[in-house]
Design a protein around this motif. Structure first.
Motif, PDB file in Angstrom:
ATOM      1  N   GLN A 133      41.569  40.015  46.685  1.00 42.84           N
ATOM      2  CA  GLN A 133      43.209  39.758  45.976  1.00 42.84           C
ATOM      3  C   GLN A 133      43.487  39.751  44.223  1.00 42.84           C
ATOM      4  O   GLN A 133      42.751  38.175  44.447  1.00 42.84           O
ATOM      5  N   VAL A 145      47.439  43.643  44.009  1.00 37.89           N
ATOM      6  CA  VAL A 145      46.165  44.368  43.937  1.00 37.89           C
ATOM      7  C   VAL A 145      44.676  44.138  44.869  1.00 37.89           C
ATOM      8  O   VAL A 145      44.944  42.597  44.802  1.00 37.89           O
ATOM      9  N   SER A 147      41.088  44.765  46.313  1.00 36.01           N
ATOM     10  CA  SER A 147      40.123  46.595  46.324  1.00 36.01           C
ATOM     11  C   SER A 147      39.013  45.468  48.043  1.00 36.01           C
ATOM     12  O   SER A 147      38.880  44.552  48.117  1.00 36.01           O
ATOM     13  N   THR A 149      34.780  45.930  47.554  1.00 29.93           N
ATOM     14  CA  THR A 149      33.785  46.777  47.882  1.00 29.93           C
ATOM     15  C   THR A 149      32.785  46.854  48.221  1.00 29.93           C
ATOM     16  O   THR A 149      31.754  46.229  49.228  1.00 29.93           O
ATOM     17  N   THR A 263      33.437  50.981  44.786  1.00 25.35           N
ATOM     18  CA  THR A 263      35.292  49.447  44.970  1.00 25.35           C
ATOM     19  C   THR A 263      35.919  50.695  44.955  1.00 25.35           C
ATOM     20  O   THR A 263      35.961  52.051  44.270  1.00 25.35           O
ATOM     21  N   VAL A 264      36.408  50.452  45.834  1.00 22.40           N
ATOM     22  CA  VAL A 264      38.264  51.110  46.155  1.00 22.40           C
ATOM     23  C   VAL A 264      39.178  50.277  45.813  1.00 22.40           C
ATOM     24  O   VAL A 264      39.322  49.035  46.633  1.00 22.40           O
ATOM     25  N   ALA A 265      40.377  50.694  44.850  1.00 20.73           N
ATOM     26  CA  ALA A 265      41.328  49.678  44.722  1.00 20.73           C
ATOM     27  C   ALA A 265      42.832  49.984  45.086  1.00 20.73           C
ATOM     28  O   ALA A 265      42.856  51.308  44.509  1.00 20.73           O
ATOM     29  N   HIS A 266      43.670  49.323  45.592  1.00 13.97           N
ATOM     30  CA  HIS A 266      44.905  49.615  45.090  1.00 13.97           C
ATOM     31  C   HIS A 266      45.643  48.832  44.141  1.00 13.97           C
ATOM     32  O   HIS A 266      45.392  47.511  45.074  1.00 13.97           O
ATOM     33  N   TRP A 267      46.967  49.400  43.920  1.00 10.27           N
ATOM     34  CA  TRP A 267      48.229  48.028  43.096  1.00 10.27           C
ATOM     35  C   TRP A 267      49.241  48.197  44.079  1.00 10.27           C
ATOM     36  O   TRP A 267      50.093  49.120  44.202  1.00 10.27           O
TER      37      TRP A 267
END
Length: 275
Positions: A133, A145, A147, A149, A263-267
């Motif tokens: 984070q 943010v 994510s 991994t 990796t997947v990530a969001h904001w």
């Protein structure tokens, strides 16, 4: 009798402060890496921890990782194997494991904090991985943010999100296009339907900012997530939860697996202003 772990008390522990006097945030790394306090121009926005509001599920703003919402009865299939997660809300597994585990502080400044969590490789989540984070403040805006991994092994593609408990607004601007209906077990199903009337405890398709109006201030939430859960079944609080997919995603609409090292990530942006 087994107790729902999400309803057990979770104390904040040591708090880390970031802010600028206009917008101030207190973070509780030991309590699931959650935000314990959000204050804009002296007015608090989050329902915080106290003796009457101590359950891990019910206070602050916490990350949902590696899944958001309920996994039906904690069961799904992956790579031809049956996976059974521990139930932590009735018979279901809810909101991942990150919100009840201590996060490490990797970096800190006056206006930003970086946290990380090595996910377990046991029955709570057999796949491991590292969640991260970053929480940062610029002016009147908090950017979050989140994510995950994958490690050496593939895993179900995570559904990441945030679960803030805001004080109930005087007015809510929210214009979803569709909704996942819930069945008798309270779990999201398909096909999608038109949004029902309030009160809600539902997952919606939404691509527009959500705005809360309260006490002469407005809070605008925007995200790259197109799934939002709204819970307004209590008069004192509201859950406004951007997330990367629906509840029960591992069963409902399984996306492609997350490959080793991927990796997947969001904001999500939270922007305050005077109303």
């Amino acid at each position: 009798m087994k107790r729902d772990t999400s309803l057990l008390p979770l104390m904040p522990g040591e708090l880390l402060h970031i802010g600028n006097g206009q917008l101030d945030i207190d973070i509780a790394p030991a309590a699931g890496g959650r935000i314990a306090r959000m204050v804009f121009e002296g007015k608090p926005w989050l329902a915080g921890y106290d003796s009457t509001n101590a359950a891990a599920l019910n206070w602050g703003s916490y990350p949902m990782v590696p899944w958001a919402g309920r996994i039906r009865r904690g069961r799904f299939q992956f790579a031809g194997h049956d996976c059974v997660l521990p139930a932590n809300l009735g018979v279901h597994a809810i909101h991942g494991v990150g919100f009840v585990l201590p996060w490490s502080v990797d970096a800190r400044s006056a206006h930003a904090v970086d946290l990380s969590l090595q996910l377990p490789r046991d029955r709570r989540w057999p796949f491991g991985g590292v969640a991260r984070q970053r929480l940062s403040i610029t002016g009147n805006t908090l950017r979050m943010v989140l994510s995950l991994t994958a490690g050496l092994h593939a895993m179900p593609r995570p559904v990441l999100g945030w679960h803030p408990w805001f004080h109930a607004p005087e007015r809510l601007e929210f214009t979803p296009t569709q909704c996942y209906p819930r069945d008798a077990e309270g779990v999201a199903t398909l096909p999608l339907v038109a949004p029902p009337p309030r009160p809600w405890d539902d997952c919606f398709i939404n691509t527009q900012p959500v705005v809360l109006h309260r006490a002469g201030q407005a809070l605008r939430l925007s995200s790259d997530c197109d799934h939002w859960v709204i819970y307004d079944g209590r008069p004192d609080v509201i859950g406004v939860e951007p997330q990367g997919g629906p509840p029960d995603a591992f069963n409902l609409a399984p996306p492609p697996p997350l490959a080793p090292g991927e990796t997947v990530a969001h904001w999500c942006l939270l922007e305050w202003m005077r109303d």
